[in-house]
Scaffold this motif. Structure first.
Motif, PDB file in Angstrom:
ATOM      1  N   ILE A 119     -12.976  -4.203   1.790  1.00 55.12           N
ATOM      2  CA  ILE A 119     -12.331  -5.352   2.410  1.00 55.12           C
ATOM      3  C   ILE A 119     -11.023  -5.572   1.674  1.00 55.12           C
ATOM      4  N   GLY A 120      -9.915  -5.645   2.406  1.00 54.24           N
ATOM      5  CA  GLY A 120      -8.630  -5.914   1.772  1.00 54.24           C
ATOM      6  C   GLY A 120      -7.535  -6.098   2.800  1.00 54.24           C
ATOM      7  N   PHE A 121      -6.542  -6.907   2.443  1.00 53.84           N
ATOM      8  CA  PHE A 121      -5.413  -7.129   3.343  1.00 53.84           C
ATOM      9  C   PHE A 121      -4.140  -7.381   2.547  1.00 53.84           C
ATOM     10  N   SER A 122      -3.015  -7.040   3.151  1.00 54.94           N
ATOM     11  CA  SER A 122      -1.683  -7.396   2.667  1.00 54.94           C
ATOM     12  C   SER A 122      -0.852  -7.714   3.892  1.00 54.94           C
ATOM     13  N   VAL A 123      -0.203  -8.882   3.870  1.00 54.97           N
ATOM     14  CA  VAL A 123       0.579  -9.339   5.013  1.00 54.97           C
ATOM     15  C   VAL A 123       1.913  -9.906   4.537  1.00 54.97           C
ATOM     16  N   GLN A 124       2.902  -9.918   5.450  1.00 56.28           N
ATOM     17  CA  GLN A 124       4.243 -10.396   5.133  1.00 56.28           C
ATOM     18  C   GLN A 124       4.756 -11.270   6.268  1.00 56.28           C
ATOM     19  N   LEU A 125       5.865 -11.954   5.980  1.00 56.12           N
ATOM     20  CA  LEU A 125       6.591 -12.673   7.025  1.00 56.12           C
ATOM     21  C   LEU A 125       7.697 -11.767   7.550  1.00 56.12           C
ATOM     22  N   SER A 126       7.885 -11.754   8.866  1.00 54.15           N
ATOM     23  CA  SER A 126       8.934 -10.915   9.439  1.00 54.15           C
ATOM     24  C   SER A 126      10.150 -11.729   9.878  1.00 54.15           C
ATOM     25  N   ARG A 186       1.431 -18.454   8.526  1.00 48.80           N
ATOM     26  CA  ARG A 186       0.882 -17.383   9.359  1.00 48.80           C
ATOM     27  C   ARG A 186       1.751 -16.139   9.165  1.00 48.80           C
ATOM     28  N   TYR A 187       1.310 -15.307   8.234  1.00 51.02           N
ATOM     29  CA  TYR A 187       2.018 -14.057   7.963  1.00 51.02           C
ATOM     30  C   TYR A 187       1.777 -13.144   9.157  1.00 51.02           C
ATOM     31  N   ASP A 188       2.850 -12.721   9.795  1.00 48.76           N
ATOM     32  CA  ASP A 188       2.718 -12.018  11.070  1.00 48.76           C
ATOM     33  C   ASP A 188       2.876 -10.501  10.978  1.00 48.76           C
ATOM     34  N   LYS A 189       3.338 -10.000   9.868  1.00 49.83           N
ATOM     35  CA  LYS A 189       3.493  -8.550   9.722  1.00 49.83           C
ATOM     36  C   LYS A 189       2.327  -8.015   8.886  1.00 49.83           C
ATOM     37  N   ILE A 190       1.442  -7.282   9.536  1.00 51.13           N
ATOM     38  CA  ILE A 190       0.246  -6.754   8.874  1.00 51.13           C
ATOM     39  C   ILE A 190       0.581  -5.404   8.247  1.00 51.13           C
ATOM     40  N   LYS A 226      -3.931 -13.233  11.754  1.00 52.10           N
ATOM     41  CA  LYS A 226      -2.498 -13.552  11.736  1.00 52.10           C
ATOM     42  C   LYS A 226      -2.166 -14.772  12.591  1.00 52.10           C
ATOM     43  N   TRP A 227      -3.044 -15.198  13.480  1.00 50.42           N
ATOM     44  CA  TRP A 227      -2.790 -16.360  14.331  1.00 50.42           C
ATOM     45  C   TRP A 227      -3.059 -17.667  13.593  1.00 50.42           C
ATOM     46  N   HIS A 264      11.090 -24.169   4.301  1.00 52.01           N
ATOM     47  CA  HIS A 264      11.602 -22.906   4.824  1.00 52.01           C
ATOM     48  C   HIS A 264      11.295 -21.748   3.877  1.00 52.01           C
ATOM     49  N   LEU A 265      10.742 -20.686   4.446  1.00 51.01           N
ATOM     50  CA  LEU A 265      10.533 -19.445   3.707  1.00 51.01           C
ATOM     51  C   LEU A 265      11.514 -18.401   4.234  1.00 51.01           C
ATOM     52  N   HIS A 266      12.046 -17.609   3.337  1.00 47.54           N
ATOM     53  CA  HIS A 266      13.034 -16.601   3.695  1.00 47.54           C
ATOM     54  C   HIS A 266      12.378 -15.434   4.433  1.00 47.54           C
ATOM     55  N   LYS A 267      13.083 -14.868   5.388  1.00 51.08           N
ATOM     56  CA  LYS A 267      12.528 -13.802   6.215  1.00 51.08           C
ATOM     57  C   LYS A 267      12.409 -12.457   5.507  1.00 51.08           C
ATOM     58  N   VAL A 268      12.996 -12.311   4.355  1.00 51.59           N
ATOM     59  CA  VAL A 268      12.912 -11.020   3.680  1.00 51.59           C
ATOM     60  C   VAL A 268      11.449 -10.791   3.298  1.00 51.59           C
ATOM     61  N   ALA A 269      10.799  -9.955   4.083  1.00 58.67           N
ATOM     62  CA  ALA A 269       9.345  -9.804   4.042  1.00 58.67           C
ATOM     63  C   ALA A 269       8.786  -9.465   2.670  1.00 58.67           C
ATOM     64  N   VAL A 270       9.466  -8.637   1.922  1.00 58.35           N
ATOM     65  CA  VAL A 270       8.907  -8.203   0.640  1.00 58.35           C
ATOM     66  C   VAL A 270       8.806  -9.342  -0.369  1.00 58.35           C
ATOM     67  N   TYR A 271       9.450 -10.469  -0.107  1.00 58.46           N
ATOM     68  CA  TYR A 271       9.372 -11.611  -1.018  1.00 58.46           C
ATOM     69  C   TYR A 271       8.311 -12.619  -0.623  1.00 58.46           C
ATOM     70  N   ASN A 272       7.850 -12.597   0.608  1.00 52.16           N
ATOM     71  CA  ASN A 272       6.846 -13.550   1.086  1.00 52.16           C
ATOM     72  C   ASN A 272       5.629 -12.788   1.578  1.00 52.16           C
ATOM     73  N   MET A 273       4.679 -12.623   0.655  1.00 56.52           N
ATOM     74  CA  MET A 273       3.493 -11.824   0.938  1.00 56.52           C
ATOM     75  C   MET A 273       2.232 -12.580   0.527  1.00 56.52           C
ATOM     76  N   PHE A 274       1.138 -12.195   1.146  1.00 57.22           N
ATOM     77  CA  PHE A 274      -0.186 -12.719   0.830  1.00 57.22           C
ATOM     78  C   PHE A 274      -1.140 -11.534   0.898  1.00 57.22           C
ATOM     79  N   SER A 275      -1.939 -11.345  -0.158  1.00 57.16           N
ATOM     80  CA  SER A 275      -2.859 -10.210  -0.224  1.00 57.16           C
ATOM     81  C   SER A 275      -4.192 -10.656  -0.794  1.00 57.16           C
TER      82      SER A 275
END
Length: 153
Positions: free
Chosen positions: A26-33, A45-49, A59-60, A134-145
């Motif tokens: 079981i594992g996940f890593s997600v980002q904001l796009s 809601r991190y939308d980039k899986i 993601k919803w 506001h969270l910045h769209k640069v995905a590599v900076y906004n992640m949840f795992s």
């Protein structure tokens, strides 16, 4: 002294190894796009899986729901949009377990890692808290795992 036949020893070792490795991972890593505007207390809601092995991250809703009891590790990283501040909380079943802060200097990046014991059906997510929206769209900076470390607890 008790001696066991070799075939019984091999059977016992094989059974133990199969038990350890037969449980699905079981594992996940997600980002904001995209740039994200949050309401007060809103789940992110991190939308980039990147990975969602076991399909336990939704993601919803932005929630991870534990499919089984175990010891889990969660990590979150954030970067506020432009020159704003933001506070984010990691939450277990609606109760705050940690707070992450990104300060107003350009490109301030923060992270937090927690290890939690979860029961089957427990939820973990991140949400906006205190200040900033506001969270910045640069995905590599906004992640949840998150990842299941062990069921043997």
């Amino acid at each position: 002294m008790v001696f066991l036949p070799l075939c019984l020893i091999v059977f016992l070792q094989t059974s133990i190894i199969e038990e350890v490795y037969s449980s699905p991972a079981i594992g996940f890593s997600v980002q904001l796009s995209r740039d994200t505007h949050l309401g007060h207390g809103q789940a992110i809601r991190y939308d980039k899986i990147i990975t969602n092995y076991g399909n336990s991250y939704n993601k919803w809703t932005g929630h991870f729901v534990a499919p089984k009891k175990g010891l889990y590790l969660f990590s979150c990283s954030i970067m506020a949009y432009n020159d704003e501040t933001i506070h984010i909380q990691m939450v277990k079943n609606g109760i705050k377990v940690s707070t992450i802060y990104s300060n107003p200097s350009r490109f301030d990046h923060s992270s937090q890692t927690v290890v939690l014991v979860l029961q089957k059906g427990d939820s973990v997510w991140t949400r906006q808290a205190y200040s900033g929206r506001h969270l910045h769209k640069v995905a590599v900076y906004n992640m949840f795992s998150g990842v299941l470390i062990s069921e043997n607890i």
